[in-house]
Design a protein around this motif. Sequence first.
Motif, PDB file in Angstrom:
ATOM      1  N   ALA A   1      20.838  28.137 -26.613  1.00 17.14           N
ATOM      2  CA  ALA A   1      19.574  27.932 -25.905  1.00 17.14           C
ATOM      3  C   ALA A   1      19.800  27.035 -24.699  1.00 17.14           C
ATOM      4  O   ALA A   1      20.454  26.002 -24.798  1.00 17.14           O
ATOM      5  N   PRO A   2      19.282  27.440 -23.515  1.00 13.94           N
ATOM      6  CA  PRO A   2      19.507  26.641 -22.316  1.00 13.94           C
ATOM      7  C   PRO A   2      18.770  25.311 -22.349  1.00 13.94           C
ATOM      8  O   PRO A   2      17.691  25.195 -22.922  1.00 13.94           O
ATOM      9  N   GLY A   3      19.379  24.329 -21.752  1.00 19.03           N
ATOM     10  CA  GLY A   3      18.824  22.984 -21.640  1.00 19.03           C
ATOM     11  C   GLY A   3      19.939  22.028 -21.277  1.00 19.03           C
ATOM     12  O   GLY A   3      21.114  22.304 -21.543  1.00 19.03           O
ATOM     13  N   LEU A   4      19.614  20.929 -20.676  1.00 22.00           N
ATOM     14  CA  LEU A   4      20.650  19.989 -20.260  1.00 22.00           C
ATOM     15  C   LEU A   4      21.328  19.307 -21.438  1.00 22.00           C
ATOM     16  O   LEU A   4      22.384  18.700 -21.273  1.00 22.00           O
ATOM     17  N   GLY A   5      20.761  19.452 -22.617  1.00 20.83           N
ATOM     18  CA  GLY A   5      21.398  18.890 -23.808  1.00 20.83           C
ATOM     19  C   GLY A   5      22.786  19.467 -24.064  1.00 20.83           C
ATOM     20  O   GLY A   5      23.619  18.801 -24.677  1.00 20.83           O
ATOM     21  N   VAL A   6      23.069  20.682 -23.589  1.00 15.69           N
ATOM     22  CA  VAL A   6      24.395  21.273 -23.809  1.00 15.69           C
ATOM     23  C   VAL A   6      25.490  20.468 -23.108  1.00 15.69           C
ATOM     24  O   VAL A   6      26.648  20.509 -23.518  1.00 15.69           O
ATOM     25  N   PHE A   7      25.120  19.707 -22.066  1.00 16.12           N
ATOM     26  CA  PHE A   7      26.103  18.906 -21.353  1.00 16.12           C
ATOM     27  C   PHE A   7      26.504  17.659 -22.133  1.00 16.12           C
ATOM     28  O   PHE A   7      27.416  16.947 -21.723  1.00 16.12           O
ATOM     29  N   GLY A   8      25.847  17.414 -23.244  1.00 16.73           N
ATOM     30  CA  GLY A   8      26.197  16.292 -24.107  1.00 16.73           C
ATOM     31  C   GLY A   8      26.900  16.737 -25.380  1.00 16.73           C
ATOM     32  O   GLY A   8      27.010  15.964 -26.327  1.00 16.73           O
ATOM     33  N   LYS A   9      27.389  17.973 -25.399  1.00 14.50           N
ATOM     34  CA  LYS A   9      28.078  18.507 -26.580  1.00 14.50           C
ATOM     35  C   LYS A   9      29.589  18.392 -26.430  1.00 14.50           C
ATOM     36  O   LYS A   9      30.132  18.465 -25.328  1.00 14.50           O
ATOM     37  N   LYS A  10      30.277  18.255 -27.558  1.00 12.83           N
ATOM     38  CA  LYS A  10      31.743  18.166 -27.566  1.00 12.83           C
ATOM     39  C   LYS A  10      32.396  19.437 -27.036  1.00 12.83           C
ATOM     40  O   LYS A  10      33.488  19.404 -26.482  1.00 12.83           O
ATOM     41  N   GLU A  11      31.738  20.581 -27.219  1.00 16.66           N
ATOM     42  CA  GLU A  11      32.317  21.875 -26.830  1.00 16.66           C
ATOM     43  C   GLU A  11      32.149  22.175 -25.338  1.00 16.66           C
ATOM     44  O   GLU A  11      32.580  23.233 -24.876  1.00 16.66           O
ATOM     45  N   LEU A  12      31.533  21.295 -24.586  1.00 23.86           N
ATOM     46  CA  LEU A  12      31.213  21.574 -23.185  1.00 23.86           C
ATOM     47  C   LEU A  12      32.432  22.031 -22.386  1.00 23.86           C
ATOM     48  O   LEU A  12      32.361  23.023 -21.655  1.00 23.86           O
ATOM     49  N   ALA A  13      33.538  21.324 -22.492  1.00 25.99           N
ATOM     50  CA  ALA A  13      34.723  21.676 -21.703  1.00 25.99           C
ATOM     51  C   ALA A  13      35.226  23.065 -22.063  1.00 25.99           C
ATOM     52  O   ALA A  13      35.654  23.829 -21.176  1.00 25.99           O
ATOM     53  N   ASP A  14      35.165  23.432 -23.339  1.00 25.36           N
ATOM     54  CA  ASP A  14      35.575  24.788 -23.752  1.00 25.36           C
ATOM     55  C   ASP A  14      34.683  25.834 -23.096  1.00 25.36           C
ATOM     56  O   ASP A  14      35.169  26.860 -22.608  1.00 25.36           O
ATOM     57  N   TRP A  15      33.386  25.584 -23.084  1.00 25.30           N
ATOM     58  CA  TRP A  15      32.444  26.531 -22.488  1.00 25.30           C
ATOM     59  C   TRP A  15      32.659  26.651 -20.987  1.00 25.30           C
ATOM     60  O   TRP A  15      32.664  27.757 -20.447  1.00 25.30           O
ATOM     61  N   VAL A  16      32.835  25.521 -20.321  1.00 24.29           N
ATOM     62  CA  VAL A  16      33.033  25.556 -18.866  1.00 24.29           C
ATOM     63  C   VAL A  16      34.333  26.274 -18.532  1.00 24.29           C
ATOM     64  O   VAL A  16      34.387  27.083 -17.602  1.00 24.29           O
ATOM     65  N   GLU A  17      35.381  26.001 -19.296  1.00 18.13           N
ATOM     66  CA  GLU A  17      36.658  26.679 -19.051  1.00 18.13           C
ATOM     67  C   GLU A  17      36.508  28.192 -19.200  1.00 18.13           C
ATOM     68  O   GLU A  17      36.988  28.957 -18.356  1.00 18.13           O
ATOM     69  N   ALA A  18      35.820  28.638 -20.232  1.00 19.51           N
ATOM     70  CA  ALA A  18      35.603  30.072 -20.438  1.00 19.51           C
ATOM     71  C   ALA A  18      34.763  30.668 -19.304  1.00 19.51           C
ATOM     72  O   ALA A  18      35.036  31.776 -18.829  1.00 19.51           O
ATOM     73  N   TRP A  19      33.754  29.925 -18.847  1.00 16.46           N
ATOM     74  CA  TRP A  19      32.897  30.393 -17.751  1.00 16.46           C
ATOM     75  C   TRP A  19      33.691  30.526 -16.455  1.00 16.46           C
ATOM     76  O   TRP A  19      33.605  31.530 -15.751  1.00 16.46           O
ATOM     77  N   VAL A  20      34.498  29.511 -16.158  1.00  9.38           N
ATOM     78  CA  VAL A  20      35.314  29.540 -14.943  1.00  9.38           C
ATOM     79  C   VAL A  20      36.310  30.697 -15.001  1.00  9.38           C
ATOM     80  O   VAL A  20      36.517  31.416 -14.019  1.00  9.38           O
ATOM     81  N   GLN A  21      36.914  30.915 -16.160  1.00  7.92           N
ATOM     82  CA  GLN A  21      37.856  32.025 -16.311  1.00  7.92           C
ATOM     83  C   GLN A  21      37.153  33.372 -16.133  1.00  7.92           C
ATOM     84  O   GLN A  21      37.702  34.283 -15.512  1.00  7.92           O
ATOM     85  N   ALA A  22      35.936  33.487 -16.656  1.00 10.56           N
ATOM     86  CA  ALA A  22      35.179  34.735 -16.504  1.00 10.56           C
ATOM     87  C   ALA A  22      34.843  34.981 -15.032  1.00 10.56           C
ATOM     88  O   ALA A  22      34.941  36.115 -14.543  1.00 10.56           O
ATOM     89  N   LEU A  23      34.459  33.934 -14.314  1.00 16.92           N
ATOM     90  CA  LEU A  23      34.149  34.089 -12.895  1.00 16.92           C
ATOM     91  C   LEU A  23      35.402  34.407 -12.080  1.00 16.92           C
ATOM     92  O   LEU A  23      35.361  35.230 -11.161  1.00 16.92           O
ATOM     93  N   ALA A  24      36.518  33.764 -12.416  1.00 15.29           N
ATOM     94  CA  ALA A  24      37.777  34.043 -11.714  1.00 15.29           C
ATOM     95  C   ALA A  24      38.195  35.494 -11.934  1.00 15.29           C
ATOM     96  O   ALA A  24      38.683  36.154 -11.009  1.00 15.29           O
TER      97      ALA A  24
END
Length: 194
Positions: free
Chosen positions: A48-71
Amino acid sequence: ELEAYAKHRAEPINRFRDGSAVVDVTVGNDRATCLRFLGWLLAEKQIAPGLGVFGKKELADWVEAWVQALAAKGVLYSSLSNYTNSLIAVTSFVYTTYAIDEGIRAMHRTPLDDLVGIRGQCESEAKQQRLFQRRDPNWIDWEDAQRARQKAEAAACASSTPLARREWLILALHTCIPPDRVGVIRKLRLNASL
């Protein structure tokens, strides 16, 4: 939440923010990037979207996957670096104003540290991409420059107009004896240094 973020970034004085205030365009770019990322999280991870996701331990994993998908879709690394920078700003805001996952502050490398690392890697890849892309739509290859010089030389020999000789001289200077510095050509003046 994004309005609170915008206020946090744009207020001239804010004790919770490191650094100076930013302009509305920067906040708008951060907002757009945040919405893209949150939309991707919802579509790909059913989070679920919300800024609370930026306070999760998994954030870096999600961002890495997103960046890889965009690349993988062909997004330039310079853009990915900017996107990651926006996510870093949002994460910093969340770290100072939201409740974050237990243990993040005690971690040796926090997700925010990992985002900074991802940004650095994107910047390195962007430098590499810039080495191999054409810099200017008017750029020509060395072989094309030599053909242009030969054509200008033939025109200068066939016509004795000052314009034809001038064009040939300019092309010859750039193709026969390439200068060691741009300033050398800029400083050439008839009846002075030439």
